[in-house]
Design an enzyme around this catalytic site. Structure first.
Site, mmCIF file in Angstrom:
data_model
loop_
_atom_site.group_PDB
_atom_site.id
_atom_site.type_symbol
_atom_site.label_atom_id
_atom_site.label_comp_id
_atom_site.label_asym_id
_atom_site.label_seq_id
_atom_site.Cartn_x
_atom_site.Cartn_y
_atom_site.Cartn_z
ATOM 1 C CD GLU A 44 -43.585 -0.483 27.029
ATOM 2 O OE1 GLU A 44 -42.610 -1.188 27.032
ATOM 3 O OE2 GLU A 44 -43.929 -0.014 25.657
ATOM 4 C CG HIS A 93 -50.307 -4.816 19.162
ATOM 5 N ND1 HIS A 93 -49.677 -6.127 19.467
ATOM 6 C CD2 HIS A 93 -49.682 -4.056 19.192
ATOM 7 C CE1 HIS A 93 -48.388 -5.680 19.150
ATOM 8 N NE2 HIS A 93 -48.229 -4.409 19.347
#
Lengths: 456, 359
Positions: free
Chosen positions: A190, A259
Site C-alpha cells: 500500500e 478491519h
C-alpha cells in the site's frame, strides 16, 4: 445418519445468493471435495464443495433460484449407512444434535442494513427524469468507466482490481474494456503504490487508487497526507496532485477490530484533502465522477455493506454532482438528523419511526466531509432547533464532534436542546456477534436520541 | 565502532554489481561498467561553474541562517556537488524528471534554476520559488520537471517511481531520476518501489547519495548490507557504485544508466559514494565524526578541487578560473541581497493554494 446440505455463507457479508448451477444430480455418489454446485454471491461465483461422502438424496432448491437465504436446506444427502436425511419439511424429525447446535450468529452489522431512500428528489434534476435501479457497486464502476472513456489520463490501480475484477467486484469489467495499461494490479504494497499513484498525479496523470479497504491505507497515510494533501500549498500553487484514493471504509461484518474502522474523521481533519462519503448509488456515481475530475486530491470513502444495495440512479448523460454540498434526504420540521455514509439509512429509518410517533425529522446527508457543508446544517437547525448527529464511527474527535462544535459556535441561539451524538461505542470493534451488535449504532438509538432532544 | 570513511572507491572508480553467484539469473543482462565521461573544455568549465555556484550558495545560506534570515531546517549540500552536477548535466530539462529529498538546493541549482528564487524561498519571501510557503525542504519547478523537495525520508522514491510510471504511460521518452540518501535506503517503501519499478520496467534511475551518515548514524551502524549498490539485487535491479566525488565518474555512470533505462531494461541503481562536509542540518554539531575525518576528505577528495585539476590539465589558466570564482561570488551575493530585501508573502496568502478548486 443423513445430512442436510445448506446454503453456505461465502463471505462475511453474504446473506443470500443465487443457486446458479447444480453439478450433481439426485442419486449421484459424491466424496469429500467434489463440487456440488456453483453459487453466485453479489461479489463472485463460487464453487461449493461436498464435505462428506455419500449419495445425493433430494435436491430441494432448483438451479437458477435467486435470493436463497444462507442456511436454507438446498439438498439432502444419504450418509455412509445409506439412510437418507429426513425431509426438512418435517422439522419434528430433525436430529437432536441440530437442536443443540448454536444458531447462526447474527452480525451486529445486520442492524446497519437499511435500503431507505431519500424521500425527495434532487431538485437539480429535470422533471420526468428516468431512473435505473443500480447497486452502489455498479454505480461506482460506471463512474470510473465513464471517466476513463472521457479522459485518457485516468487509470485505476490497486490490489486485485484487474484480473480478479476487484476484491469487492467494484472494478468488474474495467480490465476488459481498458486493458492492462489502465487497470493495474499491484503487489500487496500500500505505501508503495499510494506513493506511485501520487507521483503519477504530480507527473500529470489522474490516478484512481483503490485500497482493498481503508484499514490498509493506514500503511499509506503518509502519502495521502504528506505527499498528496500538502503539495499544492507547499509549492505555492505550482505542483498539483489530482488523485482519488478510494475503497471501503467503516465496519464490515464480523471481521474484527483491525478491519472495521471509519477513517472519515481522520482524513476530514487534513487541509488540502477533499473527503467524500456517499450513501446511495446516485451519489456514489455523481460524486466519484466529480472526484476523478477534481484537480485536488480526494479521499473517497465507500462502505462494503452498501455495495450490494440498490437505489435509483438518474438516467442522464454525465451525471456529476457538486462536491461540498449536503443533501436533504427527507424534509422535516421538529428535529434535524445529520449523518453520512451508512448512517444515513439508519437516520431515514429512525425518521420513519419518529413520524409514526408524531415527530417530523429532517434528515441531512453530508455527502462530503471536507469541505463540510455547514450552511445546510445550520439552515436546517434554524427550522428545527434540535439536532442529532448519526455516525457509524467512534465518538471522540469525530465528524459528530465537529458538527456539535460548529452548531455551538454558529447556531447557538437556534438550539433548544443540546446536540446529541449517536455513534459507535468507544471501543475497538469486537468479533463476538453479541458484542459487535452492542458496539454499533442502530435506528433505535437514533430514535431515542431524537426523542430526548425533543423532550419526549 | 565506525569504520574509517573512504569516499573515493579505492580500486576502481566505478564498480558494477559483482556477478551474482551461479543461479537461475546469473547470466541475465547487466549494464556495462561505466567509464569516466570525456568532457570537453567547455563542459568542464560549466561543471566547475555549477559546482562552485552550489558551494558558494550553500556557504551563503549557512551565513544567512546564522544571521536569522533562514529558519527551520536547512540541509547544506557542501561536499556532494559532483553528484547533482554530474547527473543533472546528462538529463534533458523539461523531458526527464527529477525528485529528491530535503537536501535539495544543489539539485535545483544544477538544473539551472535561478539562484535568486531559491535563496528567496530559503528566507521565506513572496518571490521564493514556492512563494515562501515551502522553505528549504519544499521547492519545486514543474516547468523544469523538478518535482521537489520532500521532507519525509524515502517518500521521494515512491513518488519518483510514479513519475517514471507517468513517463511510461505517456510514452514520452523521459526518464525519472530519484535521489535519496543512505538513510532513506533503509526505508521500507524504497523496496516496495524497487519491486514495482522492476516488475513494470519503469524508466527510473534510483540514485543513492551515500554521504556516509544518516544524520548521526554511519552507514555501517545502520545497514546490514552496507554496499548499497547491491540493494536492488533481490529485485533484479542492477547496481553500480560510483565515486561521487568525481564529476566525470558521476557523469559517465549516468550516461550508462540512461542507456540502460532508455533501452527499456527497467530501473537501475547508482550508489554515489560522497561526503557532506557540514552537519546533517544547520543545527547538527556533527560530534559523531572527527574533524580529522572531514579534513582528510576535503584535502584528498574535494570534488571542486578535482575539477580544477581537470581544467588545468585541459590548459585552462588559474586566472580564467579566478574569473569564474569572482563571477559566482557576485551571483551569490546578488541572490542573497534579493532574498534579504524582497517582501514577505502578503497575509492573505496564508489561505491561498490549500485547494486548487472552489467547492
Amino acid at each position: 445418519m443423513g445430512i442436510e446440505i445448506k446454503m453456505p455463507a461465502l463471505s462475511p457479508t453474504m446473506e443470500e445468493g443465487t443457486l446458479a448451477k447444480w453439478l450433481v444430480k439426485e442419486g449421484d455418489e459424491v466424496k469429500s471435495g467434489d463440487i456440488l454446485a456453483e453459487i453466485e454471491t453479489d461479489k463472485a461465483t463460487m464453487e461449493f464443495e461436498a464435505v462428506d461422502e455419500g449419495l445425493i438424496g433430494k435436491i430441494m432448491i432448483a438451479e437458477g433460484t435467486e435470493g436463497v437465504k444462507v442456511g436454507t436446506v438446498i439438498a439432502t444427502m444419504a450418509g455412509e449407512d445409506g439412510e437418507a436425511a429426513p425431509a426438512p419439511a418435517a422439522p419434528a424429525a430433525a436430529a437432536p444434535k441440530a437442536e443443540e447446535a448454536p444458531k447462526k450468529a447474527e452480525s451486529g452489522t445486520s442492524k446497519l442494513a437499511s435500503e431507505a431512500r431519500a424521500t425527495v428528489q434532487d431538485p437539480d434534476l429535470p422533471a420526468g427524469t428516468e431512473f435505473v435501479k443500480t447497486t452502489v457497486r455498479e454505480a461506482l464502476r460506471d463512474a470510473m468507466a465513464e471517466e476513463m472513456r472521457a479522459d485518457e489520463r485516468v487509470f485505476v490501480m490497486g490490489e486485485e482490481v484487474a484480473e480478479y475484477q476487484g476484491a469487492y467486484k467494484v472494478t468488474q469489467g474495467l480490465l476488459a474494456e481498458f486493458g492492462d495499461k489502465r487497470v493495474i494490479d499491484t503487489p500487496i504494497t500500500e505505501y508503495g503504490f499510494a506513493g506511485i499513484g501520487a507521483g503519477a498525479a504530480m507527473g500529470g496523470l489522474r490516478p484512481v487508487i483503490e485500497f482493498m479497504t481503508f484499514n490498509f491505507a493506514m500503511q499509506a497515510i503518509d502519502h495521502i497526507i504528506n505527499s498528496a494533501a500538502k503539495t499544492n500549498y507547499m509549492s505555492g500553487g505550482q505542483m498539483r496532485c489530482p488523485i482519488v484514493f478510494r475503497g471501503p471504509n467503516g465496519a464490515a461484518s464480523r471481521v474484527g477490530a483491525q478491519h472495521s474502522q471509519n477513517y472519515g474523521p481522520w482524513y476530514a481533519a487534513v487541509p488540502g484533502l477533499i473527503v467524500i462519503a456517499p450513501y446511495d448509488a446516485a451519489d456514489a456515481k455523481g460524486l466519484l465522477k466529480a472526484a476523478i475530475r477534481s484537480t485536488d486530491p480526494v479521499v473517497f470513502l465507500e462502505n462494503e455493506l452498501l455495495y450490494g444495495r440498490s437505489f435509483d440512479v438518474p438516467k442522464v448523460d454525465d451525471y456529476v454532482l457538486p462536491i461540498g454540498k449536503a443533501r436533504i434526504m427527507r424534509p422535516g420540521k421538529d428535529v434535524t438528523l445529520v449523518s453520512y455514509s451508512i448512517g444515513v439509512g439508519l437516520a431515514l429509518d429512525a425518521a420513519e419511526t419518529l413520524a409514526a410517533e408524531g415527530i417530523d425529522a429532517e434528515v441531512i446527508d453530508l455527502r462530503t466531509l471536507r469541505p463540510l457543508d455547514t450552511a445546510t446544517v445550520l439552515e436546517s437547525l434554524k427550522k428545527t432547533n434540535r439536532l442529532v448527529v448519526v455516525e457509524e464511527g467512534w465518538p471522540t474527535c469525530s465528524i459528530a464532534s465537529e458538527i456539535a462544535a460548529v452548531v455551538m459556535e454558529k447556531g447557538f441561539d437556534d438550539l433548544d436542546a443540546p446536540v446529541l451524538r449517536v455513534t459507535n461505542e468507544d471501543v475497538p470493534l469486537p468479533y463476538a456477534a453479541n458484542l459487535e451488535k452492542a458496539a454499533l449504532i442502530d435506528a433505535a438509538r437514533v430514535v431515542e436520541a431524537a426523542k430526548k432532544v425533543c423532550y419526549k | 565502532m565506525a569504520k574509517p570513511t573512504t569516499p573515493r572507491a579505492a580500486s576502481a572508480k566505478a564498480k558494477a554489481a559483482a556477478p551474482a553467484p551461479a543461479g537461475a539469473d546469473h547470466n541475465r543482462p547487466r549494464p556495462e561498467t561505466p567509464t569516466d565521461y570525456k568532457a570537453s573544455k567547455e563542459e568542464l568549465l560549466e561543471f566547475y561553474r555549477q559546482m562552485v555556484l552550489i558551494r558558494r550558495f550553500e556557504e551563503k545560506a549557512g551565513q544567512l541562517y546564522g544571521l536569522g534570515f533562514i529558519g527551520g531546517f536547512c540541509h547544506l549540500y557542501i561536499g556532494q556537488e559532483a553528484v547533482a552536477v554530474g547527473i543533472q548535466s546528462a538529463l534533458k530539462p523539461g523531458k526527464d524528471s527529477v525528485i529528491t529529498g530535503y537536501r535539495d538546493h544543489g539539485h535545483m541549482l544544477a538544473y539551472g534554476i535561478d539562484p535568486k528564487v531559491i535563496m528567496a524561498e530559503l528566507t521565506g519571501r513572496e518571490a521564493g520559488i514556492s512563494r515562501g510557503k515551502g522553505g528549504s525542504m519544499h521547492m519545486f519547478s514543474v516547468e523544469h520537471k523538478f518535482f521537489g523537495g520532500h521532507g519525509i525520508v524515502g517518500a521521494q522514491v515512491s513518488l519518483g517511481a510514479g513519475l517514471g510510471f507517468a513517463h511510461k504511460y505517456n510514452n514520452d521518452g523521459g526518464v525519472c531520476v530519484a535521489y535519496f540518501g543512505d538513510g532513506a535506503a533503509n526505508q521500507g517503501q524504497v523496496y516496495e518501489s524497487f519491486n514495482m519499478a522492476e516488475l513494470w520496467k519503469l524508466p527510473i534511475i534510483f540514485v543513492i547519495e551515500n554521504n556516509q551518515y544518516a544524520m548521526g548514524t554511519s552507514v555501517n551502524r545502520a545497514s546490514s548490507e552496507d554496499q548499497l549498490y547491491r540493494r536492488g539485487e533481490s529485485f533484479r535491479i542492477p547496481g553500480i557504485q560510483v565515486d561521487g566525488m568525481d564529476v566525470l565518474a558521476v557523469r559517465g555512470a549516468t550516461e550508462e544508466a540512461l542507456k540502460w533505462v532508455q533501452e527499456g531494461n527497467g530501473p537501475i541503481l547508482l550508489e554515489m559514494k560522497t561526503y557532506r562536509y557540514r552537519g546533517h542540518s544547520m543545527s547538527d554539531p556533527a560530534k559523531y565524526r572527527s574533524r580529522d575525518e572531514v579534513q582528510a576528505v576535503r584535502e584528498k577528495s574535494d570534488p571542486i578541487e578535482g575539477v580544477k585539476k581537470y581544467l588545468i590539465d585541459a590548459g585552462v589558466s588559474e586566472d580564467e578560473i579566478k574569473v569564474i570564482d569572482q563571477d559566482i561570488r557576485k551571483v551569490v551575493a546578488e541572490a542573497a541581497d534579493f532574498a534579504e530585501t524582497s517582501p514577505e508573502p502578503e497575509a492573505h496568502e496564508l489561505y491561498t493554494d490549500v485547494l486548487v478548486e472552489q467547492y
